[in-house]
Structure formats: C-alpha cells, structure tokens
Design an enzyme around this catalytic site. Sequence first.
Site, PDB file in Angstrom:
ATOM      1  N   TYR A 130       0.832  -1.198   0.000  1.00 61.82           N
ATOM      2  CA  TYR A 130       0.000   0.000   0.000  1.00 61.82           C
ATOM      3  C   TYR A 130       0.870   1.253   0.000  1.00 61.82           C
ATOM      4  O   TYR A 130       1.542   1.560   0.984  1.00 61.82           O
ATOM      5  CB  TYR A 130      -0.934   0.017   1.209  1.00 61.82           C
ATOM      6  CG  TYR A 130      -1.833  -1.191   1.325  1.00 61.82           C
ATOM      7  CD1 TYR A 130      -2.156  -1.973   0.219  1.00 61.82           C
ATOM      8  CD2 TYR A 130      -2.381  -1.549   2.553  1.00 61.82           C
ATOM      9  CE1 TYR A 130      -2.975  -3.079   0.327  1.00 61.82           C
ATOM     10  CE2 TYR A 130      -3.220  -2.654   2.674  1.00 61.82           C
ATOM     11  CZ  TYR A 130      -3.506  -3.422   1.554  1.00 61.82           C
ATOM     12  OH  TYR A 130      -4.317  -4.516   1.674  1.00 61.82           O
TER      13      TYR A 130
ATOM     14  N   LEU B  98     -18.148  -3.100   0.550  1.00 57.23           N
ATOM     15  CA  LEU B  98     -18.922  -2.374  -0.459  1.00 57.23           C
ATOM     16  C   LEU B  98     -18.624  -2.866  -1.872  1.00 57.23           C
ATOM     17  O   LEU B  98     -18.933  -2.180  -2.856  1.00 57.23           O
ATOM     18  CB  LEU B  98     -18.644  -0.867  -0.349  1.00 57.23           C
ATOM     19  CG  LEU B  98     -19.000  -0.239   0.997  1.00 57.23           C
ATOM     20  CD1 LEU B  98     -18.678   1.264   0.999  1.00 57.23           C
ATOM     21  CD2 LEU B  98     -20.468  -0.446   1.341  1.00 57.23           C
TER      22      LEU B  98
ATOM     23  N   GLY C  60     -16.377  -0.747  -4.065  1.00 64.37           N
ATOM     24  CA  GLY C  60     -17.013   0.542  -4.303  1.00 64.37           C
ATOM     25  C   GLY C  60     -18.321   0.466  -5.064  1.00 64.37           C
ATOM     26  O   GLY C  60     -19.035   1.473  -5.167  1.00 64.37           O
TER      27      GLY C  60
END
Length: 300
Positions: A56, A202, A205
């Site tokens: 990351y 989610l 997204g």
Amino acid sequence: MEYATLGKTGFRVSKIGLGGAPLGGDYGGTTDETVTRVIDHALDLGMNFIDTAPLYGRGESERRIGKALRGKRSNVIIASKAVMRGEPYTFENTIKSVEDSLSRLQTDYIDLIQLHELEQTTFEQAINETLPAFRKLKEQGKVRAIGVNAGNLDLLIPFLEEELVDTIQTYAKYTLIDYSAKDELLPLAKEKQIGVIHGSPLAMGILADHPAPFLQNNAVLLEEAARRMTQLDFLRNTEPKGLVEPALRFSLTCPDIAITLVGTTSIQSLTLNASFCDGRGLSDDEMTRVFSLFQGQRLF
C-alpha cells in the site's frame, strides 16, 4: 462500538477496522497529517484494529501509520502483510519484508502478520517458505499471530482445513451482491476457530455507486453488478449512496466475521461507517430475501 475475539489469537478487536490502502495514497493523494487525523479519530471512535501492507503506497501506508501511532502503539492491534507483489515468497524475502515493515511502523512487533495475496505464490511455497519464516519471527517475539490473505476463496480452504494459520482475510466475498463466503469458508473457519477478516464490504465501491477505477474495463462484471443492485432496491435508503448502510450492517453483524475493514481518509466517512457498528443488522425478512437472490452466484 461492537467488539469480537479474533479466533484463537485472543485479540479483542473492534468489529470495524481501518483499512490501510487509502492511507498509502492508493485511492488518491493524501498526507501524513491527514492520516494522523484519521487514525486519531478512529481511536476516539473505539476502533482498535488497523490493517496495512508494504504494497500500500509502496510502504507509505505503514510509514504513516507508524508516525501516527507514536505514543499510542499499545492501544492498537496492527496487522500487516508479506511479501510485496512482484517479489519471491521465499523464507529470506519474508523475513526481510517483515523487518522492513517493523522499521516503517516504528514498532518492535506486529500483532498479526499475513501472507499477502496467495494468488501470487503456491501452496507449497507458502507452507515451506513463508509460513516457516512467520513462525521464526513469532519465536523471536516480532509477530504475535499468523494469517493468510486471498481474494480467491478456494485458495484459503486448505489453510483452514489443515489449521495452518490463526486468521484468514478475504475481500468482497460477503456482500449484498456476492456472499459466496457464506456456504463453505465461514462455516469452516468457525469450526476451526480461525478468525475471519473481511475487506471491501462495499464490493470494490460498487455498492457505494462508485466502482473502483480498476473495474472500469470490466464491463461484463459491472453490468451484472448493476443488475443485481436493482434487485436490492428494497434495502436502498433515500440519501445518495443508499446501499452503503445496509451493506456495512450486513457484514458487520455476520457472527462469523470478526472484523470488517473500511478504508477512508475522510473523517466524515469514517464517523458514518463506525456508527453502523452498533450491533443492528438487517431484519430477518431482509436477510431471507437477500439470501434468496444470488445463492451460489459468485460475482468476483
């Protein structure tokens, strides 16, 4: 804030955890100061689990987390991963990856170290190289628990069956439009008392009406996702991004998921997401209806 015990680790963790990819700038530019504010606010909300990885921001997420946690390290369960995509998953590389993470995180130990992206290696290399390196680091007190991470559920099953790890982490596999973890992975993890961490509740997204950029070229997937979402209108709230709340409550209240990860650099979004971690889920009728829609139909 709701809490759970993370499998056999004994860690008492907030059921909502902070995902580290946005903290490294992977979804848009951010700063050290913003990350510090977000982490401070997460702690104020009662969140005590942060998940990151060397991948990351090519180490920036870990560095920023380490900087933000100066003087507060004991308040947080830190999970990181090894190794970085593109590097061999050898014993030596695994040791080096974790040592580099410890340096960036400014800590003497990582609570949970996870083999990152099982798709990038083989089962044989994982059990003969990476996991022995993790166990060596655990003997040295540099890590406290061991896990594996994969998007492909089939790759995680052997680690559960043979009880090789303390935790597993997957993503987008217990969502309103793809709950393929429900039938085999979650029951097996429960049987073996292996903690489950679930990212991307989610669905990359999609359920926030803002699919991740890397999905834009996958027209078939997005078309199918849109078709499934029209069948979820009975759950949609009236405000913009009206499936966010039901989607988060769906994952947060699953009894077989210890931690649901949310990633954000927005204080407002973090506060809203954390407010859904209050133990209130969908109604029995809503759950029955959701589970009647896409049973056995993987999306990702």
